[in-house]
Scaffold this active site. Structure first.
Site, PDB file in Angstrom:
ATOM      1  CG  HIS A  58      -2.006  -0.907   0.939  1.00  0.00           C
ATOM      2  ND1 HIS A  58      -1.860  -1.974   1.330  1.00  0.00           N
ATOM      3  CD2 HIS A  58      -3.314  -0.853   0.861  1.00  0.00           C
ATOM      4  CE1 HIS A  58      -2.991  -2.568   1.306  1.00  0.00           C
ATOM      5  NE2 HIS A  58      -4.165  -1.428   1.113  1.00  0.00           N
ATOM      6  CD  GLU A  72     -11.457  -6.614   2.960  1.00  0.00           C
ATOM      7  OE1 GLU A  72     -11.208  -5.793   1.714  1.00  0.00           O
ATOM      8  OE2 GLU A  72     -11.692  -6.504   3.059  1.00  0.00           O
ATOM      9  CG  HIS A  74      -9.999  -5.281  -2.376  1.00  0.00           C
ATOM     10  ND1 HIS A  74      -9.375  -4.278  -2.488  1.00  0.00           N
ATOM     11  CD2 HIS A  74     -10.027  -5.726  -1.196  1.00  0.00           C
ATOM     12  CE1 HIS A  74      -9.751  -3.713  -1.442  1.00  0.00           C
ATOM     13  NE2 HIS A  74      -9.953  -4.786  -1.263  1.00  0.00           N
ATOM     14  CB  CYS A 115     -10.186   2.121   4.596  1.00  0.00           C
ATOM     15  SG  CYS A 115     -11.375   0.611   4.722  1.00  0.00           S
TER      16      CYS A 115
END
Lengths: 649, 649
Positions: B140, B316, B264, B412
């Site tokens: 990330h 996800e 995702h 998030c």
């Protein structure tokens, strides 16, 4: 055989019940002639395309007859033991010389693999020799020992050979010296119950009280707190999550304080079956009450209409009450087999028709679905609805096979199905000195012992397709006794006739789901039972969210399903009107000969007016017809969608 | 601002749109006055009971102002950046001094944490200093850089301060030197898209072509094979299973060859939004066609009726077409926000009413459901049905919160919701030299630039509860231009009147879901739009298995749900008859003021005649009534069952 306070009847042994025809004889013969040899080939890694087993080779390595490393699960040995057990049972049906030779080969290998101190386990002998008795959570040592012991009993009963029993007794002596509450012993119990069932069998065979004592210790010790399991390296399994907690092992509380069935479904069923064994042997009424709560928990809130048990793939667990998802169902074949073991024992304590109903539900549906009509392919998990595209793309459905498999890495189910079906004859009758119970309707010739009398019973029936059962009853001498015949709950207007004279009103003679016929039997009597078999809509308790607004179809004990091959794609689009008649057809040409259920249906419901993904609802319903086939026969043609619970309007 | 070939209009900046009343002003004010300060407290670990953040402290440590170890996720920095972005937006609504000071504190900390080479990332500075740019799958780094850059743009636009932009430009210069196709560069791209969105914003702000070039590189490089991702240690994630494959990162193929939305969900939505940015900036028609396929894939087969995206908790992820389970829905708030970003950009390319419908669907339902009416509690995942007892006992539902949470380990969503709602004003209008588009109905005062003209538009509306929108239009000088007002698809008989003179027939003026009114505007004109708001039954495409036999309720853009608190337990037991009228009631006393939908219903269906778990079906249906509340307001009273899709008969 030892009798005991809590046992109202004793099953008639497999040796005394020959399955002769009807629905079951071809299946029992298939097990003996095809499945048993085929599984032996798989266990010896001789079937191309089947998942590697290595189970026999592990024993060869452990006994020094071969070189190599252990392969498989920690419980790989149990595949061989269960195969020996199944193969031994199959000898009662077909005394096949090759099978007998193969069993002897397996038994000799096991004997050769036994360590000098009695220990038998190839994983802990070859792969982890220093780690015996350190992993009860997932090591499966006691589980494998239990299967070995069950095999020994079955082998002796089928052949008279004590070879494997000798191995077993030496191993049990070792186990009972190592594990227990005494000083210097490992105070533990099985992570996966199974040895408990075996101990009861060895105890009944040998009369050795020490095995009953050890069984009682294992059951009473279970759930004592603080739990030794918590300290084990594999406790909580690899993910260390709450789904692998103490309840996974049915160790959250002592069994007497457990009122709901929790945890790993197979573990639970095996444990509860063995609790029934302990009740049988001890007459412990408090324990029986706890067990009755557990039975109620499973059969009134946590069981599928197919007799499947275990809602969750993760942890292979039971769920909370009424959480019975259809697509996600784990419903392992072995769990239903365990449920049958448990029911079988309960029927020996108190014959209750409702218990027999559950036994039949599991047998004719979940368990039978686990093996292909061809006898060579299996389902491990038995969901009640499958949509192949979703099953392939959803992680929560990764346990769902969209077609039958030749074998499994964890191959507990195939040999388990084989041992259950091969021993089916022993589930048909039980007796005490005064009464013969008919629990199942299986075309068979049997000799029953009631006290010192012998009674031959010939059963002729096309059940579960046909609705009549004919019994010829022949005692070895004229005498008074009771014949008690289970009347399934789904049968509303049973009929019965002795020597063709019908009962005018059966009701006064039916108690707890059994029809009690007491009379003097002189020989040559006939008993004809008639069931009113009809295709029926079955509903679930409204609290079962997954089945709300839906019905299942059932005829007798057989639960049906819709398959894509008969009904087109998108089975969720099919609606059965509440009042439409259902038609049953005998189809000899289909799926080895089945009765189908068919009728009018609707396709559709509301759909978006604009044709998009979502939009104002407009009714769009067309007339169609449906054909349902027995659930046990699904996925024997082309893979595709399947559903048991169909929308209703 | 740079214009480009593919952009038909440019959004009216947040600074130029003041949300003044109606549905949205209290929410925008709540974000500014309560949510932003509260989130700052959470990020500084000053809220008892909230999950530990440590996000600000990480920057203190990285800048040498504090000592300690890194805590949190690898993307913890992005929480601070997104908060700065949200807080900056909120200044347009409420110029709160404390907020401005807190932003400055955060900005100064970030500047202090920047390494001499421009690098800014506390995880890789404190915890893994040697591992920069080695983990694009899950590290990330580019994601956090993107959020930093978005914050910098928002901060500059709100305050005129270039401090954070300077930090950002230095960091981007570093990134663009390290990563790229050139010799000695790391040929990689983001595992989690986000920097792409930021690059377009920085490019538009600064006009620096290098950022557009880098954006193009990142998008075109993505999916090239063999993939560098496969060699990364975290590729395949911890479980190394197929759900964390290349498609998880939208890297299964170059974007131009992707025709279905995979992987995702948040990554997918952010990526596709940035592809729209690249189309806007380049006018690349082939790229636009690929993107249109992806839009179609999501919005016609893979999106919930709430505008939620992502069927699977595991990974996800998006699922296959029409696999939209309700209880198991992941439907992350952030994915819907990403869908809104994407829709927002698409509207700039070609205004299409259907795109605006999707934007509203996500905004009024999934996104708004993600924050409590109190503004201090959140949902991360937004399932369309919840049964608390099952959610607590099923591993596949472990992502489902049965009540709202104060914060999350992966946090998030809260700041993402804040930045979206705080910037809502910028979604209302877009313009080109000749036309002003009204995309959303938000009570507001705005100044729009059409070429060199300024046009004030005052919007007055009780939307989404009320069906009228009143616009006062005042250009700075009389002139000809077009006002294009979105007419939502759910509105069957819209009306419009200019200066109270109604259009006799709107149809000739409506194109692609927009009502085009071209005239000479002299000042003082009014435009009144009337929507025919009514409660409606919504159906899903019949291939959506989970919704078959069910309808959802919608009124305008607002999707409704049934809650246990209004309708009793076992919501699956409730059936809405197809023909029963639906009643809408304005309830100022309820949930901060909502319109409810209520009507007659039935409870029941078939149930077992004998009352057991399964039995012959008998109809057992009683009359009842139901009350539905907006989905976005669910779980603001007492936790309990909830369902969007209700059985229909």
């Amino acid at each position: 055989m030892k009798t005991s306070a809590a046992r109202s009847s004793v099953p008639v042994a497999l040796a005394d019940v020959q399955v002769t025809g009807g629905f079951w004889a071809p299946r029992v013969r298939q097990i003996a002639e095809l499945v048993i040899p085929h599984q032996w080939d798989v266990l010896n890694d001789r079937i191309p395309g089947a998942e590697k087993s290595h189970a026999v080779e592990n024993f060869r390595i452990a006994s020094g007859q071969s070189h190599g490393t252990f392969h498989g699960m920690r419980f790989q040995d149990s595949d061989v033991a269960k195969w020996i057990e199944a193969a031994s049972y199959s000898l009662h049906a077909v005394r096949r010389a090759e099978t007998q030779r193969a069993i002897e080969e397996a038994v000799d290998l096991i004997a050769a693999a036994q360590r000098p101190d009695g220990y038998v386990n190839t994983f802990f002998t070859i792969a982890e020799p220093g780690k015996r008795w350190t992993d009860f959570s997932h090591g499966h040592e006691l589980y494998c020992a239990g299967h070995l012991a069950e095999a020994a009993v079955a082998y002796l009963e089928a052949t008279g050979s004590r070879t494997l029993l000798t191995v077993t007794e030496k191993y049990l002596a070792h186990i009972e010296s190592v594990i227990g509450p005494g000083e210097g012993q490992v105070r533990a119990y099985s992570g996966h119950p199974e040895i408990e069932i075996a101990l009861a069998r060895v105890y009944r065979l040998t009369g050795e009280e020490k095995h009953l004592r050890f069984l009682r210790y294992l059951i009473e010790e279970r759930g004592s707190q603080p739990s030794f399991l918590r300290k084990e390296p594999t406790f909580g399994y690899v993910f260390k999550d709450k789904w692998f907690d103490l309840s996974y092992h049915q160790a959250q509380a002592p069994i007497r304080q457990q009122h709901s069935a929790e945890g790993h479904a197979v573990r639970a069923m095996y444990l509860f079956a063995s609790v029934a064994d302990l009740v049988i042997e001890t007459g412990d009424q408090a324990l029986q009450r706890a067990m009755d709560d557990l039975w109620k928990s499973v059969t009134t809130a946590r069981m599928y209409v197919t007799g499947g048990v275990g809602s969750h793939a993760h942890g292979e667990r039971l769920s909370v009450d009424f959480d019975l998802p259809n697509h996600r169902a784990y419903s392992e074949s072995c769990a239903s087999i365990g449920l049958i073991f448990w029911a079988h024992r309960l029927l020996q304590i108190t014959p209750r028709g409702s218990v027999g109903d559950v036994l039949e539900r599991a047998l004719y549906n979940c368990v039978l679905a686990g093996i292909s009509l061809s006898g060579t392919e299996y389902f491990y998990s038995n969901p009640l609805a499958v949509a192949p595209s979703e099953a392939r793309s959803r992680e929560d459905l990764k346990h769902v096979a969209t077609q039958r498999q030749r074998w499994f890495g964890t191959a507990c189910c195939p040999t388990n199905i084989a041992r259950l079906l091969a021993s089916l004859g022993s589930y048909v009758y039980s007796t005490n000195a005064d009464c013969a119970f008919v629990h199942l309707f299986v075309e068979s010739d049997a000799v029953l012992r009631l006290g010192d009398r012998h009674v031959s019973i010939r059963q002729r029936t096309g059940y579960p397709w046909a609705e009549s059962v004919h019994l010829d009853v022949n005692p070895d001498r004229p005498s008074d006794f009771t014949l008690a015949v289970r009347i399934p709950t789904w049968c509303y207007s049973p009929t019965a006739a002795v020597n063709r004279t019908p009962f005018r009103d059966l009701r006064p003679f039916v108690r707890d789901g059994y029809l009690f016929i007491r009379r003097r039997w002189t020989g040559g009597e006939t008993l004809d039972i008639g069931f009113s078999l009809r295709a029926e809509r079955i509903a679930a308790d409204p609290r079962v969210r997954a089945d709300r607004g839906r019905i299942a179809l059932q005829r007798g004990p057989v639960v049906y399903c819709l398959e894509e091959v008969d009904n087109g794609e998108n089975l969720e689009d099919i609606v059965l009107p509440r009042e439409a008649p259902l038609q049953s057809d005998h189809r000899q040409d289909l799926l080895g000969g089945v009765v189908t259920i068919s009728g009018e249906a609707r396709r559709g419901g509301s759909r978006p007016a604009n044709g998009g993904l979502y939009g104002p609802a407009v009714a769009s319903i067309s007339r169609t017809s449906f054909t349902a086939v027995p659930y046990f026969a699904w996925c024997n043609r082309v893979p595709g969608e399947m559903t048991v619970w169909v929308r209703e309007s």
